[in-house]
Motif scaffolding. Structure first.
Motif, mmCIF file in Angstrom:
data_model
loop_
_atom_site.group_PDB
_atom_site.id
_atom_site.type_symbol
_atom_site.label_atom_id
_atom_site.label_comp_id
_atom_site.label_asym_id
_atom_site.label_seq_id
_atom_site.Cartn_x
_atom_site.Cartn_y
_atom_site.Cartn_z
ATOM 1 N N UNK A 1 -8.478 1.223 -10.199
ATOM 2 C CA UNK A 1 -7.235 0.943 -10.931
ATOM 3 C C UNK A 1 -6.066 1.532 -10.148
ATOM 4 N N UNK A 2 -5.894 1.055 -8.921
ATOM 5 C CA UNK A 2 -4.985 1.707 -7.975
ATOM 6 C C UNK A 2 -3.523 1.627 -8.395
ATOM 7 N N UNK A 3 -3.113 0.570 -9.133
ATOM 8 C CA UNK A 3 -1.715 0.487 -9.562
ATOM 9 C C UNK A 3 -1.600 -0.122 -10.958
ATOM 10 N N UNK A 4 -2.579 0.186 -11.806
ATOM 11 C CA UNK A 4 -2.614 -0.414 -13.133
ATOM 12 C C UNK A 4 -1.415 -0.080 -14.003
ATOM 13 N N UNK B 1 -9.525 -16.440 2.961
ATOM 14 C CA UNK B 1 -8.173 -16.605 2.441
ATOM 15 C C UNK B 1 -7.183 -16.330 3.557
ATOM 16 N N UNK B 2 -6.121 -17.137 3.607
ATOM 17 C CA UNK B 2 -5.091 -16.963 4.627
ATOM 18 C C UNK B 2 -3.740 -16.806 3.941
ATOM 19 N N UNK B 3 -2.936 -15.913 4.471
ATOM 20 C CA UNK B 3 -1.619 -15.713 3.882
ATOM 21 C C UNK B 3 -0.999 -14.409 4.317
ATOM 22 N N UNK B 4 0.164 -14.144 3.765
ATOM 23 C CA UNK B 4 0.917 -12.926 4.073
ATOM 24 C C UNK B 4 1.083 -12.115 2.796
ATOM 25 N N UNK B 5 0.697 -10.849 2.858
ATOM 26 C CA UNK B 5 0.923 -9.918 1.758
ATOM 27 C C UNK B 5 2.212 -9.157 2.038
ATOM 28 N N UNK B 6 3.193 -9.322 1.158
ATOM 29 C CA UNK B 6 4.494 -8.688 1.333
ATOM 30 C C UNK B 6 4.632 -7.526 0.358
ATOM 31 N N UNK B 7 4.782 -6.325 0.892
ATOM 32 C CA UNK B 7 5.043 -5.153 0.070
ATOM 33 C C UNK B 7 6.534 -4.897 -0.025
ATOM 34 N N UNK B 8 6.954 -4.241 -1.092
ATOM 35 C CA UNK B 8 8.392 -3.998 -1.261
ATOM 36 C C UNK B 8 8.685 -2.576 -1.720
ATOM 37 N N UNK C 1 -5.482 6.981 -8.908
ATOM 38 C CA UNK C 1 -4.884 7.740 -7.819
ATOM 39 C C UNK C 1 -3.401 7.954 -8.055
ATOM 40 N N UNK C 2 -2.870 9.024 -7.463
ATOM 41 C CA UNK C 2 -1.429 9.272 -7.502
ATOM 42 C C UNK C 2 -0.707 8.657 -6.311
ATOM 43 N N UNK C 3 -1.438 8.070 -5.379
ATOM 44 C CA UNK C 3 -0.823 7.633 -4.125
ATOM 45 C C UNK C 3 0.109 6.447 -4.296
ATOM 46 N N UNK C 4 -0.052 5.645 -5.358
ATOM 47 C CA UNK C 4 0.835 4.497 -5.553
ATOM 48 C C UNK C 4 1.942 4.796 -6.551
ATOM 49 N N UNK C 5 1.673 5.627 -7.540
ATOM 50 C CA UNK C 5 2.704 5.908 -8.536
ATOM 51 C C UNK C 5 3.596 7.068 -8.130
ATOM 52 N N UNK C 6 3.135 7.929 -7.233
ATOM 53 C CA UNK C 6 3.943 9.047 -6.757
ATOM 54 C C UNK C 6 4.001 9.053 -5.235
ATOM 55 N N UNK D 1 0.784 -1.240 0.000
ATOM 56 C CA UNK D 1 0.000 0.000 0.000
ATOM 57 C C UNK D 1 0.804 1.272 0.000
ATOM 58 N N UNK D 2 2.141 1.173 0.080
ATOM 59 C CA UNK D 2 2.968 2.380 0.115
ATOM 60 C C UNK D 2 3.490 2.695 -1.275
ATOM 61 N N UNK D 3 3.893 3.934 -1.462
ATOM 62 C CA UNK D 3 4.535 4.339 -2.719
ATOM 63 C C UNK D 3 6.044 4.330 -2.524
ATOM 64 N N UNK D 4 6.769 4.317 -3.621
ATOM 65 C CA UNK D 4 8.236 4.331 -3.574
ATOM 66 C C UNK D 4 8.710 5.788 -3.586
ATOM 67 N N UNK D 5 8.586 6.420 -2.437
ATOM 68 C CA UNK D 5 8.934 7.838 -2.379
ATOM 69 C C UNK D 5 10.433 8.053 -2.480
ATOM 70 N N UNK D 6 11.219 7.026 -2.137
ATOM 71 C CA UNK D 6 12.667 7.173 -2.250
ATOM 72 C C UNK D 6 13.131 7.345 -3.679
#
Length: 488
Positions: A303-306, A458-465, A331-336, A138-143
């Motif tokens: 289309x949050x990160x299309x 559904x069970x599992x871990x969502x890993x963001x990078x 949204x701009x929150x994922x691409x920027x 859910x975070x953007x790559x602000x770096x």
């Protein structure tokens, strides 16, 4: 014999009285005439600390300024100044004909900077918590933002004159930039050409969902949302008085045949289902549109990160297939970055009109500042350059994560897209063990349970990078892989 410094210190037994007696209990006060701080400041600080630490309690009576000055051997000006300061801060109150009393600690007041020796000792004994490596989605790559281009965009945006009145649909230059972005990076074309008139500015996806809930639907209307899915959309619909039903999802996204009947809208993320990561196939898209038209639905396409695909070109948008029944949200929150608070909507004319009417009635609408920054960021080509750099970086990070999981024999779920992957697990207990174990290792990961509105299916871990650096990602991966392998 006392030293000169000790002679220069004035000490006293400060009285404390309870509500039942006027007899004081001692409270030591020490004033140092050699200190840089004035005596009145020292006295106020001492009494403030005593009240915050509980040595003085609400209702305790303080001596008069004259009596306190005599006990300390200082001028009454000193004690009067200290009392005035404490009264202004709300620590004490004067009662006519009765005296000066300690009040309760003022609401919202922080403890004074000078803490008691006991608290300082506790703080020294307490180990500082290590900084967490954030592997949640859910975070953007602000770096990766070009800081020079970022500053340039803000400066240029600040040069624009202030608005006389709000632009309910959004700034023309912003809507034009979004239309160009959708054409170039999402392949969206409309009959007659896509232009700024087809785009509404929004404050982001959740804000747009809320506006739809208040403007297009009526309280009690039923909408379906993917399960598991974006829970903020669920809460935004409910806040508008709508009834939300789950729409089951599978590895390929929304299960069209399982959408409940009698709904007014279906909210989905067909290009990259959140959080499972599947994509809706062509046949399912056609089936969804056919049901929407036959049953008088609206389809809300998130289309949050299309823009973030690494295997093929970005998938066609659902709104291009059926602009008459699809409301497209971006949204701009994922691409920027979420800093801008900017998004967009492409909707059928009657939906767009309802949203604009709602904004006029309520005096609401998206803020112009973020729109101006994005328009300036795009004007010199910085947006396009950033998107190319973003895709390269996130593709490399995804390969890094998938390689580590594959080497451990762990299943990876989701398309080669976006900014997170999912590792399926057998139970919610296993999911909780991984989340807790990662936390003990100063790593935060995300379980699928919180993305359900009801009982998790559904069970599992969502890993963001994207929230961490690539070095932090390499550091954290071995621990996460070990945890996942242990519970497998």
């Amino acid at each position: 014999m006392a030293t000169n410094r000790e002679k220069r210190k004035a000490t006293m037994a400060s009285p404390r009285t309870s509500s039942l007696t006027s007899q004081p209990t001692p409270l030591p006060i020490s004033l140092d005439r050699d200190a840089a701080a004035p005596l009145a400041v020292q006295l106020a600080e001492t009494l403030r600390t005593a009240a915050a630490d509980g040595h003085l309690r609400a209702g305790d009576r303080l001596p008069s300024t004259r009596e306190l000055a005599a006990r300390l051997g200082v001028s009454r000006t000193v004690t009067a100044a200290a009392y005035e300061q404490l009264h202004a801060e709300g620590w004490i109150v004067g009662r006519h004909g009765s005296g000066t009393y300690v009040t309760t600690t003022p609401p919202g007041t922080d403890r004074p900077a000078v803490a008691s020796a006991r608290r300082l000792a506790d703080q020294r004994r307490r180990k500082p918590e290590p900084a967490l490596i954030d592997l949640t989605p859910g975070a953007s790559w602000v770096g990766g933002l070009d800081r020079a281009a970022w500053r340039r965009a803000w400066r240029a945006a600040a040069d624009a004159p202030p608005l006389l009145r709000p632009h309910r649909a959004g700034l023309a230059e912003y809507r034009a930039v979004v239309a160009e972005h959708l054409l170039r990076h999402r392949g969206l074309t409309m009959a007659g050409g896509l232009g700024e008139q087809d785009v509404l500015a929004t404050g982001g996806t959740t804000a747009a969902v809320a506006e739809l809930g208040y403007s297009v639907f009526r309280p009690g209307d039923v909408v379906a949302v993917e399960e598991p899915g974006y829970q903020r959309a669920v809460q935004a619909f409910r806040a508008a008085g709508l009834t939300v039903l789950p729409a089951p999802v599978g590895p390929r996204g929304l299960v069209v045949g399982a959408v409940p009947r009698g709904v007014r809208a279906v909210y989905c993320s067909p290009s990259h289902q959140y959080p499972l990561g599947g994509r809706m196939g062509a046949a399912e898209r056609v089936a969804l549109v056919e049901r929407a038209r036959a049953e008088n639905w609206l389809v809300v396409e998130d289309d949050y990160d299309g823009e973030l695909r690494y295997d093929v070109a970005p998938l066609p948008l659902l709104v291009a297939l059926a602009p008459d029944v699809v409301v497209h949200l971006g949204t701009t929150s994922k691409i920027l970055t979420s800093t801008l608070g900017a998004g967009w909507m492409v909707a059928p004319p009657e939906v767009a009109s309802a949203v604009l009417a709602h904004r006029d009635r309520t005096g609401t609408g998206p803020a112009a500042a973020g729109q101006r920054v994005l328009a300036e960021f795009a004007r010199n080509g910085d947006l396009g350059r950033h998107l190319r750099r973003l895709r390269r970086e996130l593709s490399a990070r995804r390969e890094l994560v998938v390689a580590a999981l594959d080497a451990a024999g762990l299943e990876v779920q989701g398309d080669d897209a976006g900014a997170h992957i999912v590792v399926p697990l057998s139970s919610i207990a296993a999911e909780r063990r991984v989340v807790a174990g990662a936390r003990e290792r100063a790593i935060t990961v995300d379980g699928l349970a919180r993305h359900h509105d009801g009982r998790p299916s559904w069970h599992g871990i969502a890993l963001g990078y994207t929230a961490c650096s690539r070095a932090e990602l390499r550091t954290a991966l071995p621990s996460v892989v070990d945890l996942l392998r242990d519970v497998r």
